[in-house]
Design a protein around this motif. Structure first.
Motif, PDB file in Angstrom:
ATOM      1  N   ARG A   1      -8.394  34.710  -6.219  1.00 57.47           N
ATOM      2  CA  ARG A   1      -7.072  35.280  -6.455  1.00 57.47           C
ATOM      3  C   ARG A   1      -6.481  35.858  -5.172  1.00 57.47           C
ATOM      4  NH1 ARG A   1      -7.755  38.557 -12.238  1.00 57.47           N
ATOM      5  NH2 ARG A   1      -8.430  36.751 -13.499  1.00 57.47           N
TER       6      ARG A   1
ATOM      7  N   THR B   1       1.654  43.876  -1.381  1.00 59.40           N
ATOM      8  CA  THR B   1       1.031  43.103  -2.449  1.00 59.40           C
ATOM      9  C   THR B   1       1.964  43.125  -3.658  1.00 59.40           C
ATOM     10  OG1 THR B   1      -0.162  44.906  -3.559  1.00 59.40           O
ATOM     11  CG2 THR B   1      -1.204  43.928  -1.611  1.00 59.40           C
ATOM     12  N   GLU B   2       1.553  42.447  -4.747  1.00 60.44           N
ATOM     13  CA  GLU B   2       2.424  42.417  -5.934  1.00 60.44           C
ATOM     14  C   GLU B   2       2.692  43.793  -6.500  1.00 60.44           C
ATOM     15  OE1 GLU B   2      -0.297  38.732  -6.731  1.00 60.44           O
ATOM     16  OE2 GLU B   2      -0.424  40.601  -5.601  1.00 60.44           O
TER      17      GLU B   2
ATOM     18  N   LYS C   1      -6.368  42.862  -1.091  1.00 61.07           N
ATOM     19  CA  LYS C   1      -6.133  42.156  -2.347  1.00 61.07           C
ATOM     20  C   LYS C   1      -7.448  41.895  -3.086  1.00 61.07           C
ATOM     21  CE  LYS C   1      -3.772  39.914  -5.449  1.00 61.07           C
ATOM     22  NZ  LYS C   1      -3.092  40.707  -6.507  1.00 61.07           N
TER      23      LYS C   1
ATOM     24  N   THR D   1       2.417  36.378  -1.923  1.00 63.23           N
ATOM     25  CA  THR D   1       2.542  37.598  -2.715  1.00 63.23           C
ATOM     26  C   THR D   1       1.759  38.733  -2.059  1.00 63.23           C
ATOM     27  OG1 THR D   1       0.751  36.816  -4.151  1.00 63.23           O
ATOM     28  CG2 THR D   1       2.997  36.426  -4.897  1.00 63.23           C
TER      29      THR D   1
ATOM     30  N   ALA E   1      -3.138  34.462  -3.360  1.00 67.51           N
ATOM     31  CA  ALA E   1      -2.040  35.393  -3.092  1.00 67.51           C
ATOM     32  C   ALA E   1      -1.540  35.267  -1.654  1.00 67.51           C
ATOM     33  CB  ALA E   1      -2.494  36.823  -3.369  1.00 67.51           C
TER      34      ALA E   1
END
Length: 264
Positions: free
Chosen positions: A213, A232-233, A196, A222, A217
């Motif tokens: 971030r 992940t997103e 990420k 996420t 996450a």
């Protein structure tokens, strides 16, 4: 002195973690820190690491390292260069920096900081250990490495003989920013947060915000592990069967990583 080993990202006010509102970084010395901003999105990346180590090192295998290096260099940072296992050598690092300079160095391996003389501490390469007092031999200041990521155990930890451990000494050796960990890092958590983090380096305004971030996450799930997958997103990555699925929302998995030096 002990305050620098507190994971500030995990400070909690009863409702949320500090990292949910603020990015966090450490500057050993503001006067000695290169505070100039450089966009790192187009810099070259060298990632190195090892899954297993010589028997006489008595170090546990890191089964997620090949996948971590592959995801970073082949899927998240196009054009990245990688060396694994027996090719993960100090000589290959030096030769690559001399012939094809990179701005980001990622080392996925074991490291150990032992209080006392610097030579008692080390970062493990594929063929041998690099003692703390020899890290300047890597030649990271000419040309300067913008970001050194030490995806390893306890690399930001230190004592009065070498403040901030390997991450701090890397900074002293000429790296503008270093990312290290305050304690022994879970292999699955490292794979997740690093994946990420490199996604966010392409979008975030600075390195500390990219790390923030990534940590948020993991708190919000996420970024998470599912059977056979890292999710992940925007992407999912297949995992080998020997990667155990764990719940990584607890601070032990994400709050140890800290930016040292220039947070921008």
């Amino acid at each position: 002195c002990g305050l620098r080993t507190i994971p500030l990202a995990a400070k909690h006010d009863g409702e949320k973690y500090l990292i949910e509102d603020y990015s966090v970084g450490l500057m050993p010395s503001l006067s000695l820190t290169d505070t100039r901003y450089q966009d790192i999105k187009d810099l070259g990346l060298l990632a190195m690491g090892s899954e297993s180590f010589p028997a006489d090192s008595f170090l546990d295998p890191l089964p997620a390292v090949p996948l971590e290096v592959d995801i970073i260099t082949q899927q998240l940072w196009s054009g990245g260069t990688s060396f694994l296992d027996e090719n993960f050598t100090i000589e290959n690092l030096q030769q690559t920096q001399a012939s094809n300079p990179f701005g980001i160095l990622h080392l996925a391996t074991h490291a150990e900081f032992t209080p006392g003389t610097p030579k008692n501490s080390f970062i493990q390469f594929g063929d041998r250990k690099l003692e703390l007092d020899k890290v300047r031999e890597l030649g990271l200041s000419n040309p300067q490495v913008e970001l050194m990521v030490l995806s390893a155990c306890k690399t930001a930890f230190g004592d009065p003989d070498a403040e901030y451990g390997f991450a701090g000494l890397a900074h002293q050796a000429g790296v503008k920013s270093a990312l290290g960990s305050l304690w022994y890092v879970n292999d699955q958590g490292t794979l997740s947060i690093m994946s990420k983090f490199y996604q966010e380096l392409r979008q975030a305004p600075n390195k500390a915000e990219a790390l923030r971030r990534a940590q948020v996450a993991m708190i919000e799930q996420t970024v998470r592990l599912e059977p056979g997958k890292l999710v992940t997103e925007t992407q999912s990555f297949d995992l080998p069967s020997n990667i155990e699925v764990v719940d990584m929302t607890h601070p032990r998995y994400w709050s140890s990583f800290t930016i040292i030096g220039n947070p921008w």
